[in-house]
Design a protein around this motif. Structure first.
Motif, PDB file in Angstrom:
ATOM      1  N   VAL A 234       0.681  -1.360  -0.107  1.00  0.00           N
ATOM      2  CA  VAL A 234       0.079  -0.049   0.021  1.00  0.00           C
ATOM      3  C   VAL A 234       0.804   1.340   0.045  1.00  0.00           C
ATOM      4  N   GLY A 235       1.959   1.012   0.816  1.00  0.00           N
ATOM      5  CA  GLY A 235       2.830   2.195   0.855  1.00  0.00           C
ATOM      6  C   GLY A 235       3.453   2.400  -0.823  1.00  0.00           C
ATOM      7  N   ASP A 236       3.649   1.632  -1.535  1.00  0.00           N
ATOM      8  CA  ASP A 236       4.091   1.669  -2.958  1.00  0.00           C
ATOM      9  C   ASP A 236       2.942   2.676  -3.454  1.00  0.00           C
ATOM     10  N   ALA A 237       1.880   2.398  -3.616  1.00  0.00           N
ATOM     11  CA  ALA A 237       0.710   2.912  -4.188  1.00  0.00           C
ATOM     12  C   ALA A 237       0.660   4.529  -3.607  1.00  0.00           C
ATOM     13  N   VAL A 238       0.652   4.715  -2.308  1.00  0.00           N
ATOM     14  CA  VAL A 238       0.620   5.820  -2.020  1.00  0.00           C
ATOM     15  C   VAL A 238       1.962   6.955  -2.544  1.00  0.00           C
ATOM     16  N   ALA A 239       3.077   6.081  -2.639  1.00  0.00           N
ATOM     17  CA  ALA A 239       4.385   6.788  -2.907  1.00  0.00           C
ATOM     18  C   ALA A 239       3.936   7.450  -4.432  1.00  0.00           C
ATOM     19  N   HIS A 240       3.457   6.395  -5.354  1.00  0.00           N
ATOM     20  CA  HIS A 240       3.100   7.006  -6.715  1.00  0.00           C
ATOM     21  C   HIS A 240       2.143   8.044  -6.609  1.00  0.00           C
ATOM     22  N   ALA A 241       0.896   7.648  -5.834  1.00  0.00           N
ATOM     23  CA  ALA A 241      -0.260   8.512  -5.930  1.00  0.00           C
ATOM     24  C   ALA A 241       0.084  10.176  -5.560  1.00  0.00           C
TER      25      ALA A 241
ATOM     26  N   ILE B 198     -13.125  -6.657  -7.614  1.00  0.00           N
ATOM     27  CA  ILE B 198     -11.660  -6.462  -7.739  1.00  0.00           C
ATOM     28  C   ILE B 198     -10.999  -6.771  -6.534  1.00  0.00           C
ATOM     29  N   LYS B 199      -9.879  -7.623  -6.830  1.00  0.00           N
ATOM     30  CA  LYS B 199      -8.963  -8.074  -5.397  1.00  0.00           C
ATOM     31  C   LYS B 199      -7.986  -7.009  -5.459  1.00  0.00           C
ATOM     32  N   GLU B 200      -7.508  -6.997  -3.875  1.00  0.00           N
ATOM     33  CA  GLU B 200      -6.578  -6.212  -3.330  1.00  0.00           C
ATOM     34  C   GLU B 200      -5.408  -5.650  -4.248  1.00  0.00           C
ATOM     35  N   ASP B 201      -4.802  -6.672  -4.786  1.00  0.00           N
ATOM     36  CA  ASP B 201      -3.593  -6.485  -5.489  1.00  0.00           C
ATOM     37  C   ASP B 201      -3.805  -5.551  -6.794  1.00  0.00           C
ATOM     38  N   THR B 202      -4.819  -6.128  -7.504  1.00  0.00           N
ATOM     39  CA  THR B 202      -5.218  -5.490  -8.559  1.00  0.00           C
ATOM     40  C   THR B 202      -5.718  -3.891  -8.310  1.00  0.00           C
ATOM     41  N   ALA B 203      -6.390  -3.732  -7.364  1.00  0.00           N
ATOM     42  CA  ALA B 203      -6.856  -2.097  -6.850  1.00  0.00           C
ATOM     43  C   ALA B 203      -5.408  -1.489  -6.555  1.00  0.00           C
ATOM     44  N   ILE B 204      -4.626  -2.064  -6.177  1.00  0.00           N
ATOM     45  CA  ILE B 204      -3.369  -1.587  -5.756  1.00  0.00           C
ATOM     46  C   ILE B 204      -2.588  -1.006  -6.826  1.00  0.00           C
ATOM     47  N   ALA B 205      -2.410  -2.141  -7.793  1.00  0.00           N
ATOM     48  CA  ALA B 205      -1.654  -1.752  -9.297  1.00  0.00           C
ATOM     49  C   ALA B 205      -2.249  -0.727  -9.946  1.00  0.00           C
ATOM     50  N   LEU B 206      -3.706  -0.688  -9.862  1.00  0.00           N
ATOM     51  CA  LEU B 206      -4.617   0.056 -10.528  1.00  0.00           C
ATOM     52  C   LEU B 206      -4.270   1.732 -10.130  1.00  0.00           C
ATOM     53  N   ILE B 207      -4.635   1.700  -8.877  1.00  0.00           N
ATOM     54  CA  ILE B 207      -4.581   3.113  -8.464  1.00  0.00           C
ATOM     55  C   ILE B 207      -3.185   3.543  -8.477  1.00  0.00           C
ATOM     56  N   LEU B 208      -2.157   2.793  -8.144  1.00  0.00           N
ATOM     57  CA  LEU B 208      -0.636   3.583  -8.380  1.00  0.00           C
ATOM     58  C   LEU B 208      -0.462   3.747  -9.867  1.00  0.00           C
ATOM     59  N   SER B 209      -0.827   2.923 -10.761  1.00  0.00           N
ATOM     60  CA  SER B 209      -0.330   3.112 -12.037  1.00  0.00           C
ATOM     61  C   SER B 209      -1.261   4.549 -12.565  1.00  0.00           C
ATOM     62  N   VAL B 210      -2.759   4.390 -12.287  1.00  0.00           N
ATOM     63  CA  VAL B 210      -3.438   5.677 -12.963  1.00  0.00           C
ATOM     64  C   VAL B 210      -3.135   6.829 -12.133  1.00  0.00           C
ATOM     65  N   PHE B 211      -2.839   6.953 -10.936  1.00  0.00           N
ATOM     66  CA  PHE B 211      -2.296   8.277 -10.307  1.00  0.00           C
ATOM     67  C   PHE B 211      -1.180   8.505 -10.932  1.00  0.00           C
ATOM     68  N   PHE B 212      -0.180   7.736 -10.921  1.00  0.00           N
ATOM     69  CA  PHE B 212       1.202   7.954 -11.673  1.00  0.00           C
ATOM     70  C   PHE B 212       1.254   8.621 -12.823  1.00  0.00           C
ATOM     71  N   GLY B 213       0.337   8.052 -13.798  1.00  0.00           N
ATOM     72  CA  GLY B 213      -0.177   8.416 -15.261  1.00  0.00           C
ATOM     73  C   GLY B 213      -0.400   9.962 -15.171  1.00  0.00           C
ATOM     74  N   ILE B 214      -1.593  10.146 -14.435  1.00  0.00           N
ATOM     75  CA  ILE B 214      -2.305  11.507 -14.109  1.00  0.00           C
ATOM     76  C   ILE B 214      -1.052  12.459 -13.693  1.00  0.00           C
ATOM     77  N   GLY B 215      -0.289  11.990 -12.709  1.00  0.00           N
ATOM     78  CA  GLY B 215       0.823  13.048 -12.160  1.00  0.00           C
ATOM     79  C   GLY B 215       1.776  13.081 -13.347  1.00  0.00           C
ATOM     80  N   ILE B 216       2.174  12.053 -14.149  1.00  0.00           N
ATOM     81  CA  ILE B 216       3.103  12.375 -15.402  1.00  0.00           C
ATOM     82  C   ILE B 216       2.532  13.327 -16.561  1.00  0.00           C
ATOM     83  N   LEU B 217       1.221  12.943 -16.740  1.00  0.00           N
ATOM     84  CA  LEU B 217       0.333  14.024 -17.584  1.00  0.00           C
ATOM     85  C   LEU B 217       0.499  15.310 -17.074  1.00  0.00           C
ATOM     86  N   LEU B 218       0.396  15.553 -15.871  1.00  0.00           N
ATOM     87  CA  LEU B 218       0.377  17.136 -15.174  1.00  0.00           C
ATOM     88  C   LEU B 218       1.759  17.778 -15.140  1.00  0.00           C
TER      89      LEU B 218
END
Lengths: 429, 295
Positions: free
Chosen positions: A45-52, A96-116
């Motif tokens: 979860v910490g990994d997800a927050v770090a990207h988010a 949706i299972k937890e691992d998928t949710a983590i990977a999903l939120i992590l990459s989507v938030f990071f994608g938005i971050g990169i876009l910005l």
């Protein structure tokens, strides 16, 4: 090398002091918080927050127009928090299972971050330079106002954990019990979430978005191998984190072209790998050693047992037996049998006389005990668990090597020293 | 024409990723995919140093091996050191990624990779990097060929492996009992994931490739219960987000890969809220059946 080391530890340069202090504080505080997310099995979860936190930082910059660390911290804090809430929400409200949710939120938030972030870079605003240091950290450039703010947050984190140590420990291990004792579990979970986000928000200053997960997970994972006490584990993790921070600061002092963050992670990872392999009790090597020891012990006890069986059959307890006799009684791989016999001789349990092996007094006792335990256990299984006599042998075959003298006494007592086992073999006492 | 090249390349990569991603998320290995995408970095750098370029076949295969090694390492720490899986994943990939970044700084002069590009790639350069035959004939963007080839390999792999992956995913005990090796198919799948990651690395980077693995299949998963339908929907979503993402990026002048992922995120949010069977908002209305599906 020695010169550089001396120059570094003399701390004559004030910038060395601030960089080292920053790296040590940030690494230690995230290691402490990471201990609890690790114990809750929420390490990633910490990994997800770090990207988010990236979109938060970019949004804060877009709104404020400058790099005021307080604003950036606030922005990071908000999106980091939202990401955790979303992961929980998605896991709870869909299939949706937890691992998928983590990977999903992590990459989507990071994608938005990169876009910005790329959008900000393309705007050509001079103030934006250095914003991408959040991607890989800038521990070596922590000075002045930044350091002060992040230092304060780090100290705040450490104090909060110290204050709520007992409660955090409880929710990490047994939420249901914590609830039953009347602790505000929801509030404590919220506190841990907040601490995690804060640790990430400050920690990415040191190592950057991607490697932040290591600052939370790796020290805790390494520390877990050295102790079973949460308090000690927290201290060990903090110490390991601090050491990695210090070493990372030194590397970037000695070789300024080297990235500090990845080096901090590299050093803490090496510590962790060392712990995985070499830690006493839990390390891979120790486990393997224990396993081999147990295998040897089982082999030796089996050989003694078969010697005893042979003696029972022809009433010649002290007769010499050849290797072939033993193998005929029960199959052993010959090579293993020979080394086991040699080991037994070293221990003084068997003797060898012109190619024949026989018990010593001590060896006979040992063999008799194994046979006794085997038959006692068979008697126990059939008397108390009503297991058919033809089903009890396999189980006894394993347990005979494990039963302690206390258990032995209890079995004897419970069964009242039975004469015979379910196969009508005499139980030797 | 550039737009067509970029969108086609992005779509082809996205389709490859999401087809494999369907199996990743059903096997609960989404984060293993994430770990692999980070951990191949040192492999890419080392292969770069040896071969001197970044689009050789050896490089893709070498880095794919590293991806499989990552999977092995995670399992090893989990089984032999009894480290909990999430921590095993976290320790392994950050360590290898840090190694990759350090290697990049050490060989900064010799490796044409910069740190930002590692994170989010640069698909906008696809039309510039042309494949020119020895005779001087211009064949079009190289990434287009790579993405097409990778998709072909993946389709070939999945058409052979589908039955086995299906079985080992949904009923591993039965699969094992009829003699299908669970470990073998797992490693083959992870090999395919690594290979695709490495191939897509230049274009979308280490982290956004994870989004392509996870987001379209997760969205499709909310819309259907059937694996083949799920794969079909994932393919459609992959194409849709590539097109929309490209125009979003052009409109606000940002990273194309970042925009594609952002659009994918919006798509997921829509499915999460409004999916006919699984949407959060739909479920509230028919509360009785909703509570049944919920538990």
């Amino acid at each position: 090398m020695l010169e550089t080391l001396k120059a570094f530890f003399s701390f004559s340069d004030p910038s060395i002091v601030s960089v080292t202090l920053g790296a040590v504080l940030l690494s230690a505080s995230s290691a402490v918080v990471g201990t609890f997310t690790f114990l809750k099995k929420k390490a990633l979860v910490g990994d997800a927050v770090a990207h988010a936190v990236l979109p938060g930082i970019c949004l804060a910059f877009l709104l404020a127009g400058n790099k005021n660390p307080l604003f950036l911290l606030l922005g990071a804090f908000i999106t980091g928090w939202i990401s955790l809430v979303l992961i929980d929400w998605i896991t709870a409200r869909s299939k949706i299972k937890e691992d998928t949710a983590i990977a999903l939120i992590l990459s989507v938030f990071f994608g938005i971050g990169i876009l910005l972030l790329t959008r900000i870079q393309h705007m050509g605003n001079a103030a934006q330079t250095g914003l991408q240091s959040f991607l890989f950290g800038k521990a070596a450039a922590l000075v002045g106002q930044d350091l002060l703010i992040f230092g304060i947050v780090a100290v705040l984190l450490l104090c909060t954990v110290a204050l709520f140590f007992k409660e955090l420990k409880l929710i990490a291990f047994d939420e249901a019990f914590a609830q039953a004792t009347g602790l505000p579990v929801r509030g404590l979970n919220l506190l841990l979430t907040t601490l995690t986000v804060l640790a990430v928000v400050t920690g990415i200053q040191a190592v950057g978005v991607v490697l932040m997960a290591a600052m939370l997970i790796t020290p805790a994972a390494a520390a877990r191998f050295w102790t079973d006490s949460v308090l000690r584990m927290t201290f060990i993790a903090a110490f390991m984190g601090a050491f990695a921070g210090l070493a990372g600061a030194f590397v970037s002092y000695a070789a300024p072209s080297m990235p500090t963050g990845p080096w901090i992670v590299m050093i803490i990872s090496i510590i962790a790998l060392f712990s995985f392999f070499f830690a006493p009790q839990r390390g891979i090597l120790y486990r393997q050693y224990q396993q081999r020891k147990l295998q040897r012990q089982i082999m030796e006890e089996n050989v003694l047992k078969e010697l005893y069986h042979l003696g029972e059959k022809d009433k010649g307890a002290h007769k010499g037996r050849t290797i072939d006799d033993l193998i005929k009684e029960r199959y052993f791989p010959e090579k293993q049998l020979r080394t086991a016999l040699l080991r037994l001789r070293q221990k003084g349990w068997v003797e060898r006389q012109n190619g024949h092996w026989k018990f010593t007094e001590a060896g006979q006792q040992k063999g008799r005990r194994v046979v006794k335990l085997h038959r006692l256990w068979e008697a126990y299984l059939s008397t108390y668990l009503k297991i058919a006599p033809d089903h009890v042998h396999e189980d006894a075959e394993t347990i005979e090597h494990i039963i302690t003298p206390e258990l032995e006494a209890e079995l004897e007592h419970m069964l009242d020293f039975p004469e015979r086992d379910p196969h009508q073999s005499k139980i030797p006492y | 024409m550039d737009a067509v090249y970029i969108i086609t390349t992005a779509s082809l990569f996205a389709i490859s990723c999401s087809l494999l991603g369907c199996f990743l998320i059903l096997r609960r290995m989404a984060m293993v995919g994430d770990a692999i995408s980070h951990a191949v970095l040192p492999g890419i750098v080392i292969a770069f140093l040896i071969s001197g370029s970044r689009d050789s076949m050896q490089m893709i295969l070498g880095a794919a091996l590293l991806g499989v090694f990552t999977t092995f390492l995670i399992e090893f720490f989990h089984k032999r050191a009894r480290l909990q899986t999430d921590a095993a994943i976290g320790v392994t990939f950050t360590w290898l990624f840090a190694l990759g970044v350090i290697l990049i700084s050490v060989y900064a002069g010799q490796v044409d990779l910069d740190q930002e590009c590692v994170l989010y790639g640069e698909i906008a350069y696809v039309p510039i990097d042309l494949w020119i035959r020895d005779g001087g004939q211009i064949m079009g963007p190289r990434a287009l060929y790579v993405s097409g080839l990778i998709l072909l390999v993946n389709i070939l792999f999945l058409s052979i492996a589908y039955r086995f992956l299906h079985l080992t995913t949904f009923d591993p005990a039965y699969a094992a009992s009829i003699g299908i090796s669970i470990a073998l198919w797992n490693y083959l799948l992870m090999g395919a994931v690594s290979m695709t990651t490495v191939a897509a690395f230049d274009s979308v980077g280490a982290i956004l490739v994870v989004a392509l693995f996870v987001v379209p299949p997760a969205t499709a998963y909310l819309l259907t219960d059937e694996l083949k339908t799920m794969m079909g929907i994932s393919v459609l979503i992959s194409i849709g987000i590539s097109v929309l993402g490209y125009y979003l990026a052009v409109a606000i002048d940002g990273s194309i890969a970042g925009a594609i992922v952002s659009v994918a995120g919006v798509g997921f949010a829509l499915a999460f809220l409004f999916s006919p069977q699984n949407g959060v908002l739909r479920r509230k209305k028919g509360s009785k059946t909703a509570s049944l599906t919920f538990f």
